[in-house]
Design a protein around this motif. Structure first.
Motif, PDB file in Angstrom:
ATOM      1  N   GLU A  84      37.812  41.098  42.941  1.00  8.52           N
ATOM      2  CA  GLU A  84      39.137  40.779  43.458  1.00  8.52           C
ATOM      3  C   GLU A  84      39.025  39.592  44.399  1.00  8.52           C
TER       4      GLU A  84
ATOM      5  N   ARG B  34      34.531  45.011  38.813  1.00  8.89           N
ATOM      6  CA  ARG B  34      35.851  44.600  39.267  1.00  8.89           C
ATOM      7  C   ARG B  34      35.656  43.594  40.377  1.00  8.89           C
TER       8      ARG B  34
ATOM      9  N   TYR C 154      46.046  46.738  42.829  1.00  8.71           N
ATOM     10  CA  TYR C 154      45.436  46.075  43.979  1.00  8.71           C
ATOM     11  C   TYR C 154      46.176  46.540  45.217  1.00  8.71           C
TER      12      TYR C 154
ATOM     13  N   TYR D 168      39.154  36.989  35.223  1.00 11.31           N
ATOM     14  CA  TYR D 168      39.323  37.429  36.607  1.00 11.31           C
ATOM     15  C   TYR D 168      40.678  36.996  37.126  1.00 11.31           C
TER      16      TYR D 168
ATOM     17  N   TYR E  78      41.330  36.984  46.860  1.00  5.45           N
ATOM     18  CA  TYR E  78      42.620  36.888  47.539  1.00  5.45           C
ATOM     19  C   TYR E  78      42.748  35.556  48.243  1.00  5.45           C
TER      20      TYR E  78
ATOM     21  N   THR F  10      44.695  36.593  43.616  1.00  5.44           N
ATOM     22  CA  THR F  10      45.987  37.128  44.022  1.00  5.44           C
ATOM     23  C   THR F  10      46.446  36.498  45.326  1.00  5.44           C
TER      24      THR F  10
END
Length: 143
Positions: free
Chosen positions: A130, A128, A76, A91, A132, A94
């Motif tokens: 991501e 994918r 990442y 999943y 945050y 972050t």
């Protein structure tokens, strides 16, 4: 009942990978870790028991595990890769402040793959996602 580590060892051996004590220790650390460690984290955790261990050895073994399909490399941004031995569909969220990565499961995201197939005719192999944010402890410091 065979443990996850023993199962992984069998898989590696059947692929012709020799098991060294260091390799076993790295694998076991990853299988028992839920923190998505970096190679440096693994090195720091294991070097007291394995004085001859080097960061390069850790990296080389992680590559072996990734190539064998036992470990997932999480890259990442520009941060060093983290490694996850949980190969199930899940999943990660972050923390942008401290880098903590936490697993969560959300099956509806699979529907996005089905929508992509239906709308494009592609053969979809995966996706994918991501996410945050700030983890609870960093959030506390920023409020």
């Amino acid at each position: 009942m065979e443990s996850k580590v023993e199962h992984a060892v069998d898989q590696l051996k059947s692929g012709g990978v020799r098991m060294t004590p260091q390799r076993y220790a790295i694998l076991q650390f990853l299988m028992e870790s839920y923190t998505h460690p970096t190679a440096d984290d693994i090195f720091r955790a294991l070097s007291p028991q394995y004085p001859s261990l080097s960061v390069a050895t850790v990296y080389n073994n992680l590559k072996v595990f990734v190539d064998a399909g036992l470990v997932r490399e999480l890259t990442y941004g520009d941060d060093s890769s983290r490694f996850d031995a949980d190969m199930s569909d899940h999943y990660h969220v972050t923390c942008t402040n401290c880098g903590t990565i936490v697993d969560f499961d959300h099956p509806q995201v699979k529907e996005v793959e089905h929508a992509a197939i239906a709308s494009t005719g592609f053969s979809v192999f995966g996706h994918r996602l991501e996410i945050y944010g700030l983890c609870p402890s960093c959030k506390g410091m920023h409020s």
